[in-house]
Design a protein around this motif. Structure first.
Motif, PDB file in Angstrom:
ATOM      1  N   TYR A  41       0.817  -1.210   0.000  1.00  0.00           N
ATOM      2  CA  TYR A  41       0.000   0.000   0.000  1.00  0.00           C
ATOM      3  C   TYR A  41       0.856   1.267   0.000  1.00  0.00           C
ATOM      4  N   LEU A  59       0.503   4.038  -2.806  1.00  0.00           N
ATOM      5  CA  LEU A  59       0.059   5.374  -2.427  1.00  0.00           C
ATOM      6  C   LEU A  59       1.088   6.425  -2.834  1.00  0.00           C
ATOM      7  N   ALA A  94      -4.978   3.069  -4.394  1.00  0.00           N
ATOM      8  CA  ALA A  94      -3.999   2.181  -3.759  1.00  0.00           C
ATOM      9  C   ALA A  94      -4.684   0.902  -3.252  1.00  0.00           C
ATOM     10  N   ILE A  95      -5.865   1.048  -2.704  1.00  0.00           N
ATOM     11  CA  ILE A  95      -6.604  -0.125  -2.209  1.00  0.00           C
ATOM     12  C   ILE A  95      -6.985  -1.042  -3.369  1.00  0.00           C
ATOM     13  N   ARG A 106      -3.788  -2.675  -4.913  1.00  0.00           N
ATOM     14  CA  ARG A 106      -3.224  -3.740  -4.072  1.00  0.00           C
ATOM     15  C   ARG A 106      -3.989  -5.047  -4.265  1.00  0.00           C
ATOM     16  N   ARG A 107      -5.272  -4.945  -4.508  1.00  0.00           N
ATOM     17  CA  ARG A 107      -6.082  -6.153  -4.695  1.00  0.00           C
ATOM     18  C   ARG A 107      -6.014  -6.690  -6.128  1.00  0.00           C
TER      19      ARG A 107
END
Length: 176
Positions: free
Chosen positions: A102, A106, A161-162, A165-166
């Motif tokens: 993250y 970010l 970013a979330i 990341r996934r």
């Protein structure tokens, strides 16, 4: 190629997804250009944004206020140029590691955001002052083109970013 085309469509749709906020129009274009860089990598993400720009300049009404070659003389066109450079930098920084965390995502998003605003504000200043002969000072430029607009984009950086990341592991594994 399919993912690039999908991001061209998402960026175009993002121009018309408007969130009503006072003073500055807020769209989801930046989210999709940022995700193009994160998920496709720097070069392919930039390519997707450049295809979007080319389609808009050819005349398709896919920019937030229309399209066509005359859009080059809109003060806000600098942000669109910044989307391409920002997607390249975001993707390049984020994908230096195989599975970025993250923090890296970010940071990459904030670098891309800084580039978008740098290109956008410089272009806005130059077009307004030297082409449109509608001068804008540095403080009003900073206020209207940065301070009032950036809070929503900071939120988009966090959301990006979330999502990144996934999704990045799925793309790297070829499951998407």
């Amino acid at each position: 190629m399919i993912l690039c085309a999908m991001f061209v469509a998402l960026i175009a749709a993002g121009a018309f997804i408007k969130i009503p906020v006072p003073v500055v129009p807020f769209t989801l274009q930046y989210l999709f250009t940022m995700l193009a860089g994160l998920l496709l990598g720097g070069r392919k993400g930039c390519f997707a944004v450049c295809v979007y720009i080319l389609l808009g300049l050819v005349g398709l009404p896919i920019f937030a206020q229309g399209g066509g070659i005359g859009y080059l003389f809109q003060p806000s066109f600098g942000y669109i140029i910044g989307f391409a450079v920002g997607a390249f930098m975001t993707g390049t920084i984020a994908n230096k590691k195989h599975q970025p965390g993250y923090g890296r995502l970010l940071a990459a998003n904030f670098v891309g955001l800084g580039i978008v605003y740098l290109f956008g504000m410089v272009y806005y200043y130059l077009i307004s002052n030297f082409y449109l002969e509608n001068p804008i000072g540095l403080w009003p430029l900073f206020l209207y083109c940065f301070i009032l607009a950036v809070p929503g984009d900071i939120l988009l950086c966090i959301i990006g970013a979330i999502i990144g990341r996934r999704m990045i592991p799925l793309i790297q594994e070829g499951r998407l």
